[in-house]
Each structure stands twice: as structure tokens, then as C-alpha cells.
Design an enzyme around this catalytic site. Structure first.
Site, PDB file in Angstrom:
ATOM      1  N   HIS A  22     -22.625 -26.801  32.945  1.00  0.00           N
ATOM      2  CA  HIS A  22     -23.253 -27.741  32.002  1.00  0.00           C
ATOM      3  C   HIS A  22     -22.191 -28.630  31.352  1.00  0.00           C
ATOM      4  O   HIS A  22     -22.425 -29.826  31.138  1.00  0.00           O
ATOM      5  CB  HIS A  22     -24.008 -26.977  30.909  1.00  0.00           C
ATOM      6  CG  HIS A  22     -25.193 -26.196  31.401  1.00  0.00           C
ATOM      7  ND1 HIS A  22     -25.179 -24.826  31.513  1.00  0.00           N
ATOM      8  CD2 HIS A  22     -26.410 -26.604  31.818  1.00  0.00           C
ATOM      9  CE1 HIS A  22     -26.342 -24.411  31.967  1.00  0.00           C
ATOM     10  NE2 HIS A  22     -27.116 -25.459  32.164  1.00  0.00           N
ATOM     11  N   SER A 170     -26.704 -19.934  34.756  1.00  0.00           N
ATOM     12  CA  SER A 170     -26.938 -19.126  33.557  1.00  0.00           C
ATOM     13  C   SER A 170     -27.346 -17.703  33.942  1.00  0.00           C
ATOM     14  O   SER A 170     -27.148 -16.758  33.185  1.00  0.00           O
ATOM     15  CB  SER A 170     -28.045 -19.756  32.709  1.00  0.00           C
ATOM     16  OG  SER A 170     -27.718 -21.094  32.443  1.00  0.00           O
TER      17      SER A 170
END
Ligand code: PAF
Length: 268
Positions: A22, A170
Site C-alpha cells: 500500500h 494483508s
């Protein structure tokens, strides 16, 4: 809604649990605009499995730190009501939304496009950044932007990998150390396919690579035409291997352009 922005804006939509992948999206967004909005919203509409939704990792305070450090000027954590004040207009992902990921995650892409369209409508960005790891998602978002004629540039960012080659996600934090080692086999399988002289050998090497991953439950592995998601053939100029599967209940996906033997771009 508390969303005062200095346009033009670059948007990085996320579901939180931010990691270095990210950070790279935010850094890329910053190259396109001074004002970078990172949205954090775990979108229930794109989870076909309610347990997966409720177990999705959450780390908002750490996310805010990472987003700021990477260049975000606004971190937006909307409520469900802000995103969906009434019955949302569901965006249909069509044929390509129902193959590969769509077969295994029924309704996922309709839910994903629905939230991305809402985020676009609310933020009105000039550009938005998405990772290539979710290649089918990226493809469908580009298609939706074209379909609705939205004045938004969709920027794709390369997959960021752990030292082992495992694509950052994630969900990786739910893997044990040995499961992470095993998961790196996905990257090895992709490289094995790419290191061959032709499509047929690539397909067999991809299969060989996958079979070598301990405790990997395969959903699909295919070499597709990255321009339209059809199955690649010998004249495909933009071949890409895509893989998805499970290790101990954790879903992992990855892909790689077949640059060594695919005749990239020649037919365009
Ligand atoms: O890739 C994601 O994190 C999500 O699918 C997205 C694009 C933020 C939409 O919820």
C-alpha cells in the site's frame, strides 16, 4: 460528510491493514498529485463469506501512520452509511467478473466495483491507484471507468514482494512462518512458467511449480491474454500467468506477465 479536499486529488482505495505494498501505491499517487486521499473501508459487499469479512485484519491507527508517512494528505475512514446511504446501485462486473476469481468468489467483483464507483463519486479524483497483484480487479476497474466514461485515470502499480517473492497482502499476516515459506512457492511457479521458451512448456512448468508447493489447495492456474482474459494461445501477445489458491484457509493470489516468451505488444 467530513471530506474537504483540495482538488485535483489522487485516490488510493484500501481496506486497511496497510503494508509496504500500500505504501508503494500511496507513493505513486503522490507523484501524480499533491493531495492524496487514502480511503480505508472494509466493504461488506465484496465478501462472499461473512466470516472472511468479520475476520479481515484491522489496524486503523497503524494504517494512519503508514499512510501519512507514505505521503497521504487525507486518510478517510468512512462509515457504512456514508458509503451506502441507501440501497446501492450494484455495478455488474459482467462476463469477466464471473470467471477465475469470480467463480470462486461469487458476487465479489460486483461488490468491489460498486464500492469503487461510490468512492469515485464521493471523492471525484483525477486519478486512482490500484495494485497489479489483483489483476482481474484492476482490469474490471479500468473497464468500468471506460463504460461510465469517468474522467479518472486508473494507474496500475507493480506488485511489491517480500524477500521470498511472496506478493505482499494483508492476509499474509495470518500465515505462520512455515506457511509463508510455502506460499513463496507461488512466485517460484510463476517464474518457472516465465523461464520457458513457449506457451505449452510454460503451462506444464506452471503446473509442476504448483504441485511442488506443500499444502497448497489450488483454485485455478492459467495463462491468459492480459488484454481480455481469454485463455492464451500461441499468437497471444500479452500473456500473463494467474494463480489463486489456499494455504491453511488463507486465500492467496498472484500473477506475472510472461515477458520471456510472450511476444509483448507486437499485435497491438
Ligand atoms: O483491493 C482492495 O483493497 C479492495 O478491493 C478495494 C479496491 C479497496 C475495494 O474495496
Amino acid at each position: 460528510m467530513d471530506l474537504e479536499l483540495n482538488h485535483p486529488v489522487a485516490l488510493v482505495p484500501t481496506m486497511g491493514a496497510l503494508h509496504a505494498g500500500h505504501a508503494s501505491l500511496i507513493e505513486l499517487a503522490k507523484k501524480h498529485s499533491e493531495e492524496v486521499v487514502v480511503s480505508i473501508f472494509v466493504n461488506p459487499l465484496q465478501f462472499e463469506n461473512p466470516n472472511d469479512f468479520s475476520n479481515y485484519p484491522k489496524s486503523v491507527s497503524a494504517d494512519i501512520e503508514l499512510a501519512k508517512a507514505s505521503g497521504a494528505t487525507k486518510i478517510w475512514v468512512p462509515t457504512f452509511e456514508e458509503i451506502y446511504p441507501g440501497d446501492p446501485e450494484i455495478i455488474a462486473s459482467g462476463e469477466i467478473g464471473n470467471i477465475f476469481e469470480g467463480v470462486h468468489r461469487f458476487g465479489h467483483f460486483d461488490g468491489m466495483l460498486t464500492v469503487v464507483k461510490r468512492l469515485f463519486d464521493l471523492v471525484q479524483p483525477k486519478c486512482a491507484v490500484f495494485g497489479e497483484k489483483d489483476f482481474q480487479q484492476l482490469f474490471l476497474i479500468k473497464k468500468m471507468v471506460a463504460q461510465f466514461n469517468l474522467p479518472i485515470e486508473v494507474i496500475s502499480a507493480p506488485t511489491i514482494r517480500e524477500a521470498s517473492g511472496l506478493a505482499m497482502s494483508s492476509r499474509n499476516q495470518k500465515l505462520s512462518v512455515s506457511e509463508r515459506d510455502n506460499a513463496a512457492g507461488i512466485y517460484k511457479a510463476l517464474n518457472l512458467a516465465n523461464s520457458t521458451p513457449d506457451l505449452a512448456t510454460a503451462r506444464s512448468q506452471l503446473t509442476k511449480g504448483i504441485l511442488a508447493i506443500p499444502n497448497f489447495l489450488l483454485d485455478y492456474a492459467e495463462i491468459i491474454d492480459g488484454d481480455n482474459f481469454s485463455i492464451a494461445n500461441d499468437s497471444t501477445s500479452n500473456s500473463r500467468a494467474i494463480i489463486a489458491g489456499w494455504i491453511n484457509g488463507i486465500r492467496l493470489i498472484d500473477n506475472m506477465v510472461m515477458s520471456n516468451w510472450s511476444n509483448l505488444g507486437n499485435s497491438k
